[in-house]
Structures are given as C-alpha cells and as structure tokens.
Enzyme design. Structure first.
Site, PDB file in Angstrom:
ATOM      1  N   GLU A 115     -15.847 -69.967 -11.991  1.00  8.98           N
ATOM      2  CA  GLU A 115     -15.482 -70.289 -13.378  1.00  8.98           C
ATOM      3  C   GLU A 115     -13.978 -70.409 -13.530  1.00  8.98           C
ATOM      4  O   GLU A 115     -13.245 -69.562 -13.023  1.00  8.98           O
ATOM      5  CB  GLU A 115     -15.938 -69.206 -14.366  1.00  8.98           C
ATOM      6  CG  GLU A 115     -17.383 -69.272 -14.761  1.00  8.98           C
ATOM      7  CD  GLU A 115     -17.752 -68.199 -15.765  1.00  8.98           C
ATOM      8  OE1 GLU A 115     -16.926 -67.850 -16.621  1.00  8.98           O
ATOM      9  OE2 GLU A 115     -18.869 -67.661 -15.642  1.00  8.98           O
TER      10      GLU A 115
ATOM     11  N   GLU B  31     -20.166 -61.226 -13.271  1.00  4.43           N
ATOM     12  CA  GLU B  31     -19.109 -60.397 -13.850  1.00  4.43           C
ATOM     13  C   GLU B  31     -19.535 -58.962 -14.173  1.00  4.43           C
ATOM     14  O   GLU B  31     -19.674 -58.568 -15.342  1.00  4.43           O
ATOM     15  CB  GLU B  31     -18.513 -61.068 -15.095  1.00  4.43           C
ATOM     16  CG  GLU B  31     -17.962 -62.442 -14.757  1.00  4.43           C
ATOM     17  CD  GLU B  31     -17.143 -63.029 -15.870  1.00  4.43           C
ATOM     18  OE1 GLU B  31     -17.290 -62.610 -17.026  1.00  4.43           O
ATOM     19  OE2 GLU B  31     -16.333 -63.926 -15.586  1.00  4.43           O
TER      20      GLU B  31
HETATM   21  O1  LIG Z   1     -15.034 -66.776 -22.053  1.00  4.07           O
HETATM   22  C1  LIG Z   1     -15.368 -67.904 -21.296  1.00  4.07           C
HETATM   23  C2  LIG Z   1     -16.381 -67.526 -20.220  1.00  4.07           C
HETATM   24  C3  LIG Z   1     -17.760 -67.136 -20.785  1.00  4.07           C
HETATM   25  O2  LIG Z   1     -18.256 -68.154 -21.636  1.00  4.07           O
HETATM   26  C4  LIG Z   1     -18.701 -66.907 -19.584  1.00  4.07           C
HETATM   27  O3  LIG Z   1     -20.050 -66.679 -19.983  1.00  4.07           O
HETATM   28  C5  LIG Z   1     -18.245 -65.700 -18.782  1.00  4.07           C
HETATM   29  O4  LIG Z   1     -18.769 -65.707 -17.462  1.00  4.07           O
HETATM   30  C6  LIG Z   1     -16.743 -65.583 -18.766  1.00  4.07           C
HETATM   31  N1  LIG Z   1     -16.010 -64.627 -18.169  1.00  4.07           N
HETATM   32  C7  LIG Z   1     -14.724 -64.802 -18.508  1.00  4.07           C
HETATM   33  C8  LIG Z   1     -13.614 -63.910 -18.091  1.00  4.07           C
HETATM   34  C9  LIG Z   1     -13.961 -62.435 -18.472  1.00  4.07           C
HETATM   35  C10 LIG Z   1     -14.072 -62.260 -19.933  1.00  4.07           C
HETATM   36  C11 LIG Z   1     -15.242 -62.615 -20.608  1.00  4.07           C
HETATM   37  C12 LIG Z   1     -15.352 -62.425 -21.978  1.00  4.07           C
HETATM   38  C13 LIG Z   1     -14.308 -61.856 -22.681  1.00  4.07           C
HETATM   39  C14 LIG Z   1     -13.132 -61.516 -22.009  1.00  4.07           C
HETATM   40  C15 LIG Z   1     -13.021 -61.724 -20.643  1.00  4.07           C
HETATM   41  C16 LIG Z   1     -14.646 -65.901 -19.312  1.00  4.07           C
HETATM   42  N2  LIG Z   1     -15.889 -66.378 -19.444  1.00  4.07           N
END
Ligand SMILES: OC[C@@H]1[C@@H](O)[C@H](O)[C@@H](O)c2[nH]c(CCc3ccccc3)c[n+]21
Length: 441
Positions: free
Chosen positions: A352, A168
């Site tokens: 994911e 990301e």
């Molecule tokens: O938020 C759930 C997961 C994280 O625990 C992962 O480490 C990470 O790869 C991930 N990316 C996203 C979408 C992008 C995002 C991340 C955090 C906050 C807002 C958007 C959601 N998540």
C-alpha cells in the site's frame, strides 16, 4: 505522467492496486454476518458523519467493472481481501455458500483478465460473534483464525498468487485497542498488550496450518512510518524511538527475530498474556514474502503527561495530503532498506502507498506523490532491497474507516450517489507507465 519507465523496476516487477472488503463491497446481504465495523460505525461518535460501509462502492455487484478498470490500467495484480463474516458468518462453523460463490466468481474474473490475485485473509472486519467471545483479547482467536485460513485455502488456494494473513497488525491491535480509533474502539493498555500478541500468534498459527495444507507464497502485511524527533533534544529523540518501537519494531522484531523489543515490552509487560514468550517460535514462523504499507513520516515529542506512552505526534512542516499526512517519499526508501538490511532477505512488496484528496479535486499532486514513492522503490532496489512489486492504495475511492467517505484515495473517482467510476489523472499515469498508452475499454 511519471518520470520512470516500467523496465526500470525489473522484468518481473508487479504493479497492482489494492482494496479491502469492508471498504468497497457493501453487499450486506446473501448470508453475510455482522462485523465489528458494522457495529462500530453505527455507534455515534466513532466515524465521521456516522458513515458506514453498508453500501460503499457496491463492489459486491459491480466487481466485473472494477476488474475491467484494473485490466484496462495495465495492472498485473490485484490486492483484495476476503470478508471473514461473508464466508463464515459466525466466524467459526457454518460456511455461507453464497459468500464462497462470490469470491469464486471474483477470483475467476481476475484470472480471466490476467490479474494475479494477491489475497488478504483479514483486513479488520472481524465477525461480531467472535468479538462477543473477546475477539483479539481471547487467545482462542489464533485457532479461530487458523481454521478460517484453512477454509479459504481449501476453497481458493489453488488460484491465489499470494496470501497475506493479516493487514496491519498494529492497526488491529494498537490503533483499535489502545487508541480506540478503529473497531472495536478500546482505550485500554491491557487490551492493547494482549491484542498486540494475539494478532501475531494468530498469524503464526495460521501460517503453520496453511503449510500443513500445502499453502505457498504466504506472508503478512505491516504498516510502517519513519518516526523522527520533533527536536534534537534527547527526550524528543527518545519519544521517536519509542514510537518506532510501538509502530515498527514490535512487529519486525516479533516476526523476524522471535522477540519483542524490550523498550515497548517495558510498558506492556504487566499486561501481557501469561507465558507469551513460549509463543514466540509460532509468532516468528518463517514466511515467504513481506508486505510493506507506507504513507508518511511522523514527528514526535516527549509528553510526560501522556501516561503509559509519554509521547505526542506534532505537526510537521512538509506538504500534507488531505488526510493530514506529510509527503515524505524518502521514508519509503529508508523503511525498505532497513527491513532488508536488518530483518529479512525474503521478497518485499509495497502493498500500500497512496494519497488522499477531498471531493472532486483529482488532485494533480497525486501523480507527483506516486512518482516520488516509485522513485523511492527504485532507490531501495539499488541499495539491495529485493522489492518485487508495488500496489497503489487504492483502486477506488472508498470507505476510509473512521474518516468515512470524504478522504478519497482512489485512482478512480466514485460518485457514491450513482456509483459511477471515473478514472483520475493518476490512473492515466499508471496506464501510460504500464501500457505505454492512455486507453479505456
Ligand atoms: O488510510 C488509508 C489506508 C486504509 O484505507 C487501508 O485500509 C489501510 O490498510 C491503511 N493503513 C494505512 C497506514 C496505517 C494507518 C491506518 C489508519 C489510520 C492511521 C494509520 C493507511 N491505510
């Protein structure tokens, strides 16, 4: 249970679950160096309850049990990340042999259980010593990262199914340097512009270095959101388009077209590194597969008072998860078909997708969430997207960054006082889909 059959996805389709080092390992010992998340999380005001990843799920010690959960669930693959500070405590130079030993055992443990290792080199835990030199603001990070990538390849490459450079880049750059929500917590457009370029330069530099070492099955993982106007008014539609540029097209255009989108560049231009255009061939170095992280959509409205990026996300009407994200599975179909139609025909993996709940609910909605998004994968495949696999986020409840431990994404519940793992109903749903039975070791 799910309304799909495993065969619907194609014979070689891979199902997995995903985690990241800082969110599950704990194990701040045995020579592991400090990371920017250690310092960011211990700085008051950055993380809910000032919670840190100091202990997390104690995966550093409990990894055999966690790999057993993957095997018992019938999963084919495991998406995990290497902790850069555990392997090279100062980021460059001296290797920590205990760190190498840990990942040796972990990867061999996956292979012994028939789990394909899907590795991520960087999932946000930059060594603090490199932040001291400017971190993602210093162009030298491209070489620091490439040297780290080659070290991983030399130690583990022969056993990895795939390798992703960065998890990301939007989070590494914009969320962490413009919005300040993640480490290192900058709120500065110049920092954001330079990090947004250097993170992709580092990716491309590492891909080239890995190719030179014979690296195969190399990719990157990006996060995507369907951005829609809060209203049909031109200014709100324009706000959604700009957010689509910031969140989606900066990475898609950079990686696959070798050119940053002009609408976003218009805002970043005064702050971009000199001669960044000369780097675009490296940024867009060909890769073998592309990882898509998808969770939700966003509604945006024009917000002139917001300075550099005059937009604001507004609350949507759809059912939301515990982290406040609308449940919008159609968006995954849209993103997958858009990428395969407009950008690339290399294999895609949903690396994911998942849903947060709060303590102790084992939210039955999680099965419906996964079922809907698995349906979106099937719909995208029917429309020509070459989707080769799907990874649920996450295997375990874990450290949800600035949200701390309250927001639980796990297929398996973790009691952080006892570290007891308890499969949730959604884990059983995957087990039934993948093995045809509900069983545990
Ligand atoms: O938020 C759930 C997961 C994280 O625990 C992962 O480490 C990470 O790869 C991930 N990316 C996203 C979408 C992008 C995002 C991340 C955090 C906050 C807002 C958007 C959601 N998540």
């Amino acid at each position: 249970m799910f309304s799909h059959k495993r065969a619907d996805f194609g014979e070689d389709f891979l199902f997995g679950a995903a985690t990241a080092a800082y969110q599950i390992e704990g194990g701040q010992t045995d020579g592991r160096g400090s990371s920017i998340w250690d310092t960011f999380s211990t700085t008051p005001g950055n993380v809910h309850n000032s919670e840190t990843g100091k202990f997390a799920c104690d995966h550093y010690n409990r990894w055999p049990e966690d790999l057993d959960l993957l095997a018992d669930g019938g999963f084919d693959a495991y998406r995990f990340s290497f902790a850069w500070p555990r392997l090279i405590p100062e980021g460059v130079g001296q290797v920590n042999q205990k760190g190498v030993d840990f990942y040796d055992r972990l990867i061999d443990g996956m292979l012994e259980r028939g789990l394909k290792p899907f590795a991520t080199l960087y999932h946000w835990d930059l060594p603090s010593a490199l932040q001291d030199k400017g971190g993602w603001l210093n162009r030298d990070i491209a070489d620091w990262f490439a040297d780290y990538a080659v070290m991983v390849h030399k130690n583990f490459g022969d056993r990895l199914e795939t390798t992703a450079t960065i998890n990301e880049p939007w989070c590494v750059a914009f969320l962490s340097h413009m919005l300040g929500v993640h480490a290192p917590g900058y709120r500065d457009i110049r920092a954001a512009a330079r990090a947004s370029h250097h993170v992709l330069l580092a990716h491309g530099t590492a891909i080239n270095a890995l190719r030179a070492e014979g690296g195969k099955n190399l990719g990157i993982v990006c996060n995507f959101e369907v951005a829609q106007g809060a209203t049909g008014k031109p200014e709100d539609m324009g706000a959604a388009r700009l957010w689509d540029g910031i969140f989606n097209r900066w990475y898609l255009d950079g990686l696959f077209k070798g050119k940053y989108p002009s609408d976003v560049l218009a805002h970043f231009a005064p702050h971009m590194p000199d001669d960044f255009a000369d780097d675009m061939a490296v940024v867009s170095t060909p890769i073998d597969w592309f990882g898509v992280n998808y969770y939700t959509r966003g509604l945006y409205e024009h917000a002139p008072e917001r300075g550099a990026f005059p937009l604001r996300k507004v609350d949507g009407p759809l059912e939301k998860t515990a982290i406040g994200w609308e449940i919008f599975p159609e968006g995954l179909e849209e993103i997958l078909t858009r990428i395969s139609a407009d950008y690339t025909d290399i294999p895609l993996y949903v690396t994911e997708n998942g849903m947060a709940e709060i303590e102790g609910t084992d939210d039955p909605r999680r099965i419906a969430y996964y079922n809907g998004h698995l349906g979106a994968v099937l719909a995208a495949q029917k429309r020509g997207a070459d989707v080769r696999g799907y990874f649920g986020w996450s295997l375990l409840d874990n450290y949800e960054w600035a949200e701390g431990y309250d927001k639980r994404f796990g297929l398996v519940h973790v009691d952080y006082k006892t570290q007891k793992r308890t499969p949730k109903s959604s884990y059983r749903a995957f087990q039934s889909l993948l093995t045809g039975a509900n069983r545990s070791r």
